[in-house]
Design an enzyme around this catalytic site. Structure first.
Site, PDB file in Angstrom:
ATOM      1  N   HIS A 290     -10.375  -0.034  10.488  1.00  0.00           N
ATOM      2  CA  HIS A 290     -11.630  -0.875  10.292  1.00  0.00           C
ATOM      3  C   HIS A 290     -11.397  -2.288   9.872  1.00  0.00           C
ATOM      4  CE1 HIS A 290     -13.350   3.250  10.052  1.00  0.00           C
ATOM      5  NE2 HIS A 290     -12.195   3.676   9.311  1.00  0.00           N
TER       6      HIS A 290
ATOM      7  N   SER B 197      -8.203 -29.644  20.891  1.00  0.00           N
ATOM      8  CA  SER B 197      -9.531 -30.040  20.990  1.00  0.00           C
ATOM      9  C   SER B 197      -9.688 -31.536  21.313  1.00  0.00           C
ATOM     10  CB  SER B 197     -10.342 -29.478  19.672  1.00  0.00           C
ATOM     11  OG  SER B 197     -11.485 -30.448  19.767  1.00  0.00           O
TER      12      SER B 197
ATOM     13  N   LYS C 296      -6.891 -29.114  15.698  1.00  0.00           N
ATOM     14  CA  LYS C 296      -6.922 -27.875  16.350  1.00  0.00           C
ATOM     15  C   LYS C 296      -5.942 -27.665  17.218  1.00  0.00           C
ATOM     16  CE  LYS C 296     -10.266 -25.301  16.679  1.00  0.00           C
ATOM     17  NZ  LYS C 296     -11.325 -25.375  17.238  1.00  0.00           N
TER      18      LYS C 296
ATOM     19  N   GLU D  83      -6.930 -16.130  24.573  1.00  0.00           N
ATOM     20  CA  GLU D  83      -8.192 -16.119  24.710  1.00  0.00           C
ATOM     21  C   GLU D  83      -8.681 -15.842  26.538  1.00  0.00           C
ATOM     22  OE1 GLU D  83     -10.595 -18.948  21.881  1.00  0.00           O
ATOM     23  OE2 GLU D  83      -8.824 -19.680  22.411  1.00  0.00           O
TER      24      GLU D  83
END
Ligand code: ARG
Length: 464
Positions: free
Chosen positions: A160, A281, A287, A294
Site C-alpha cells: 500500500h 528544466s 531540476k 517517465e
C-alpha cells in the site's frame, strides 16, 4: 529498359484509379521496411520454382541476381518507390522486371501477395523478436549484476506504499527480473508459434502448381508449413500475440519506472539515475528530471493502444484475406520500435544506476518495519500469534507517541508489554536480523539473494 509503373492488376479495369484512392489504399509508405524479408521470401520462392521445374535454372539465376540488385538499390537510397505500385511487393517486382525482363514476370507464379505478405511479416517479426531478446537479456543481466552487488543493502519493503517490512535491494531487483524472465519466455513462445510458413497458400485456396513447400520453408528457416491456406493468409493472431507480450513487458517496465521516479525524488533519494539519462528544466535550475523512466511509463500507453487496434482490426473479418489486414503494419511496427527502444535505454540505465544505502536504511528504520519480527519472536517464546499481534501493537503505539522505533526502546520498556521478552529480542529488532531471518528460497535474506542471482544467471542461459 523502361520502369514498369502500370498496375499488375490493371487488366480487368477500364478506368484509372482515382488519385486520392490510390494514395489512400497504398501501403508502400510504411511497408517498405519489409523489403529485405520480401526479397528473401522471393528468392526462396524462385529457387523452389526452379526446383520443381516451373522456372529454368537460367531464369532463377536472373531473378536471384536481379533481386540482389534491387536490394542494393534500396539500401543505397537510389530506389524510386512508387505509390501507384501500391506496396513493397509490387514495387520490388516491378523493378526486378525492369532490370531482367520476362523472367521477372514469372516470379509471382504460384503465389499471391496474400501469402507473400503473411510470410514477410512473420520473417520480419521473427528477426525483430531476436533483436528484442538481445536487449531484454542485457537488461536482465544488469538487474542480476545489481542484485548481486547490493544483495545485503537494506530498504523498506512496501505494501500500500506504506513501510511494511525490511527487504534487501537485491531481492527487490530480482522481483523485477522474474517478471522480465517471464516476458522473455512469452516472446520466445510467440516466436515459435509464428515460425510456420504460410507461403504456398496463394490467394486463399492454394495453387495448382506442384509446389514443394517444405523446400521453401527450409530455405527460409521456418519450422514447418501452415496446414490451412484460408487460415494462413487471413489471421494475424501471431502479431496480436506479440503485441500482447509486448504490452505486458511494457507494463512491467512502466511499474518499474514508477518506482525509479519515486526513488529518484528528493523525498526518497534511494537511487541516483546518471545525468546522461535525465534532463533539466528550462526554468528551474535545480531540476534533474527522470525523463527516461517517465517516457517509458508514458510509451506503455501507445503499446497497449496498438494491441487493442489489432484486436479490433481482426474481430470483424470473415475468411480469408481482407484489405483490412494492411492496417496491421503501422501498429505492429510502432510496438516493435517502442519496445526495442525502451529495452535498450533501460538496459543502459540500469547498468549505471547507483543506490544510496544510507537513505534506504534510514527509511527502513522508520515505520516500525520490524514489528512482525517482534510478533514472530513472541510466538517462538510460546505466545499465540493473535496475542503477540496485540502486544506488538501496544509497543508500536508507545513508539508513535514517543517518536521512537522498537529497537530504540529499553528492555524494561518492552517488558511492560510482555514478560517473555528478553535481551535477545534486540537481535530480531535490527534490520539485518529481520532480513537474515527470511532465509528460504524466495526470501529476502542476503544469502538467498546471492544464491537466487546465481541461479538466475544460469536460467538466463537456458531459458529460450
Ligand atoms: N499491401 C497488402 C497488405 O499489406 C498486401 C496484400 C494485398 N493483397 C491484395 N489482395 N490486395 O495486406
Amino acid at each position: 529498359m523502361t520502369e514498369q509503373t502500370s498496375k499488375p492488376w490493371a487488366g480487368r479495369f477500364t478506368e484509372p484509379t482515382d488519385a486520392f484512392v490510390e494514395a489512400f489504399t497504398a501501403s508502400v509508405g510504411f511497408d517498405q521496411r519489409l523489403f529485405r524479408h520480401d526479397i528473401a521470401g522471393s528468392k526462396a520462392h524462385a529457387q523452389m520454382l526452379a526446383h520443381i521445374g516451373v522456372l529454368t535454372d537460367d531464369e532463377c539465376q536472373k531473378i536471384l541476381l536481379g533481386l540482389d540488385q534491387v536490394q542494393t538499390e534500396i539500401e543505397s537510397g537510389q530506389f524510386q518507390w512508387s505509390v501507384s505500385l501500391e506496396d513493397v511487393h509490387m514495387n520490388v517486382e516491378a523493378r526486378l522486371t525492369a532490370l531482367i525482363g520476362d523472367a521477372g514476370k514469372k516470379l509471382h507464379t504460384g503465389r499471391s501477395r496474400n501469402d507473400q505478405v503473411a510470410t514477410d511479416i512473420r520473417l520480419y517479426l521473427r528477426d525483430e523478436i531476436d533483436a528484442i531478446q538481445v536487449e531484454l537479456t542485457r537488461l536482465q543481466t544488469a538487474l542480476i549484476d545489481l542484485a548481486e552487488r547490493e544483495a545485503d543493502a537494506i530498504m523498506p519493503g512496501f505494501t500500500h506504499l506504506q513501510v511494511a517490512q525490511p527487504v534487501t535491494f537485491g531481492h527487490h531487483m530480482l522481483a523485477w527480473l522474474e517478471m522480465l524472465l517471464r516476458d522473455g519466455q512469452r516472446l520466445a513462445d510467440c516466436r515459435k508459434r509464428m515460425n510456420i510458413m504460410p507461403l504456398g497458400s496463394a490467394a486463399l485456396a492454394g495453387t495448382s502448381y506442384p509446389i514443394d513447400r517444405e523446400f521453401t520453408a527450409k530455405l527460409l528457416g521456418f519450422e514447418g508449413v501452415t496446414e490451412n491456406s484460408l487460415d494462413a493468409v487471413s489471421d494475424r493472431d501471431f502479431a496480436i500475440e506479440f503485441c500482447a507480450a509486448a504490452s505486458l513487458l511494457m507494463t512491467h517496465l512502466s511499474r518499474f519506472s514508477e518506482e525509479l521516479i519515486l526513488w529518484a525524488s528528493a523525498q526518497f533519494d534511494f537511487v541516483d539515475i546518471p545525468d546522461s539519462f535525465c534532463t533539466g528544466s528550462s526554468i528551474m535550475p535545480q531540476k534533474k528530471n527522470p525523463d527516461v523512466p517517465e517516457l517509458v511509463r508514458g510509451k506503455t500507453g501507445r503499446v497497449n493502444g496498438h494491441l487493442i487496434s489489432l484486436l479490433t482490426l481482426m474481430k470483424g473479418q470473415p475468411l480469408a484475406y481482407n484489405k483490412d489486414n494492411q492496417e496491421d503494419k503501422e501498429p505492429l511496427f510502432d510496438v516493435i520500435d517502442t519496445l526495442r527502444g525502451s529495452l535498450k535505454v533501460y538496459a543502459d540505465m540500469m547498468a549505471t544506476l547507483t543506490i544510496n544505502r544510507d537513505k534506504m536504511e534510514q527509511a527502513a528504520l522508520q515505520g516500525f518495519s520490524t514489528a512482525t519480527d517482534l510478533a514472530d519472536y513472541l510466538v517462538r517464546k510460546g505466545m499465540p500469534f493473535r496475542d503477540a499481534h496485540e502486544v506488538v501493537g501496544k509497543a508500536v503505539r508507545l513508539g508513535v507517541d514517543t517518536n521512537r522505533d522498537l529497537a530504540e526502546m529499553s528492555l524494561d520498556e518492552l517488558q511492560q508489554f510482555s514478560t517473555v521478552i528478553d535481551s535477545d529480542v534486540f537481535e530480531v529488532l535490527t534490520l539485518q536480523g529481520s532480513v537474515a531471518a527470511r532465509n528460504h528460497i524466495g526470501g529476502t535474506a542476503p544469502d538467498q539473494v546471492k544464491a537466487a542471482a546465481a541461479r538466475a544467471r544460469h536460467r538466463l542461459q537456458t531459458i529460450h
